[in-house]
Design a protein around this motif. Structure first.
Motif, short mmCIF file in Angstrom:
data_model
loop_
_atom_site.label_atom_id
_atom_site.label_comp_id
_atom_site.label_asym_id
_atom_site.label_seq_id
_atom_site.Cartn_x
_atom_site.Cartn_y
_atom_site.Cartn_z
N ALA A 56 48.63 43.87 40.48
CA ALA A 56 48.22 45.26 40.23
C ALA A 56 46.90 45.34 39.47
O ALA A 56 46.10 46.25 39.71
CB ALA A 56 49.31 46.01 39.47
N LYS A 57 46.67 44.39 38.57
CA LYS A 57 45.42 44.40 37.80
C LYS A 57 44.21 44.20 38.73
O LYS A 57 43.22 44.90 38.61
CB LYS A 57 45.46 43.32 36.71
CG LYS A 57 44.29 43.35 35.77
CD LYS A 57 44.45 42.33 34.65
CE LYS A 57 43.25 42.41 33.72
NZ LYS A 57 43.35 41.43 32.63
N LYS A 58 44.35 43.28 39.66
CA LYS A 58 43.27 43.06 40.64
C LYS A 58 43.16 44.27 41.55
O LYS A 58 42.06 44.66 41.95
CB LYS A 58 43.52 41.79 41.44
CG LYS A 58 43.31 40.54 40.63
CD LYS A 58 43.52 39.29 41.46
CE LYS A 58 43.32 38.06 40.59
NZ LYS A 58 43.58 36.82 41.32
N GLY A 59 44.29 44.88 41.88
CA GLY A 59 44.28 46.09 42.70
C GLY A 59 43.55 47.23 42.03
O GLY A 59 42.81 47.98 42.66
N ALA A 60 43.71 47.35 40.70
CA ALA A 60 43.00 48.39 39.94
C ALA A 60 41.49 48.16 40.03
O ALA A 60 40.72 49.11 40.21
CB ALA A 60 43.45 48.38 38.49
N GLY A 61 41.09 46.91 39.93
CA GLY A 61 39.67 46.58 40.05
C GLY A 61 39.13 46.90 41.43
O GLY A 61 38.02 47.44 41.58
N LEU A 62 39.92 46.60 42.46
CA LEU A 62 39.51 46.93 43.83
C LEU A 62 39.39 48.43 44.01
O LEU A 62 38.45 48.92 44.64
CB LEU A 62 40.51 46.35 44.84
CG LEU A 62 40.42 44.86 45.10
CD1 LEU A 62 41.67 44.37 45.82
CD2 LEU A 62 39.17 44.54 45.90
N PHE A 63 40.35 49.18 43.47
CA PHE A 63 40.28 50.64 43.60
C PHE A 63 39.00 51.16 42.94
O PHE A 63 38.30 51.99 43.50
CB PHE A 63 41.51 51.32 42.98
CG PHE A 63 41.52 52.80 43.20
CD1 PHE A 63 42.00 53.34 44.38
CD2 PHE A 63 41.01 53.67 42.24
CE1 PHE A 63 41.99 54.70 44.62
CE2 PHE A 63 40.99 55.05 42.47
CZ PHE A 63 41.48 55.56 43.65
N LYS A 64 38.72 50.65 41.75
CA LYS A 64 37.55 51.12 41.00
C LYS A 64 36.25 50.83 41.77
O LYS A 64 35.37 51.68 41.81
CB LYS A 64 37.51 50.45 39.63
CG LYS A 64 36.41 50.96 38.74
CD LYS A 64 36.48 50.35 37.36
CE LYS A 64 35.38 50.93 36.48
NZ LYS A 64 35.43 50.37 35.13
N THR A 65 36.15 49.66 42.37
CA THR A 65 34.90 49.28 43.04
C THR A 65 34.82 49.73 44.49
O THR A 65 33.72 49.93 45.01
CB THR A 65 34.68 47.76 42.99
OG1 THR A 65 35.78 47.10 43.63
CG2 THR A 65 34.54 47.28 41.56
#
Length: 155
Positions: A56-65
């Protein structure tokens, strides 16, 4: 003296001929193999088994970028260039109030879940031909898994 004169007939029978190496063909086999792995992941994700949990943490980064410029997941915020994604799971395509969808998106008639989203996020224009979403997709299955895991927590 030719080489075959110095080799006994039994050894000659055991020799096998191999065609010269073709780098282009080898690259195609590697690409085909990677597709097989990707397809295996798709099959696993579309089966009745539970969806594999991503990071989920990597997913949050993907969503942001990759997504936040056009989408939000906050219920109280309105639509942006793209529709608000709050409540995405279990919702039909083309159904967010106040967002102007293409006919293709409205008529797709699928319900968003982990599996449909996984396939869609790989190549949105292929999954819904005629969509106006200007996003090339997430080619890596792990990235799609991570993003979907985060979206499930946030939406």
């Amino acid at each position: 003296m030719p080489i075959w004169d110095s080799v006994c007939p039994q050894e000659l029978a055991e020799l096998t001929w191999a065609p010269p190496r073709d780098k282009q063909a080898e690259a195609a086999v590697k690409e085909d193999t990677s597709r097989s792995v990707e397809n295996k992941i798709k099959v696993e994700n579309t089966s009745s088994q539970s969806f594999p949990t991503g990071d989920a943490k990597k997913g949050a980064g993907l969503f942001k970028t990759r997504c936040q410029q056009c989408h939000t997941v906050v219920e109280s915020e309105g639509n942006k260039i793209g529709p608000n994604l709050h409540g995405l799971f279990g919702r039909k395509t083309g159904s967010v109030e106040g967002f102007s969808y293409t006919d293709a998106n409205k008529q797709k008639g699928i319900t968003w879940d982990e599996n449909t989203l996984f396939e869609y996020l790989e190549n949105p224009k292929k999954y819904i031909p005629g969509t106006k979403m200007a996003f090339g997709g997430l080619k890596k299955a792990k990235d799609r898994n991570d993003l979907i895991t985060w979206l499930k927590e946030e939406c």
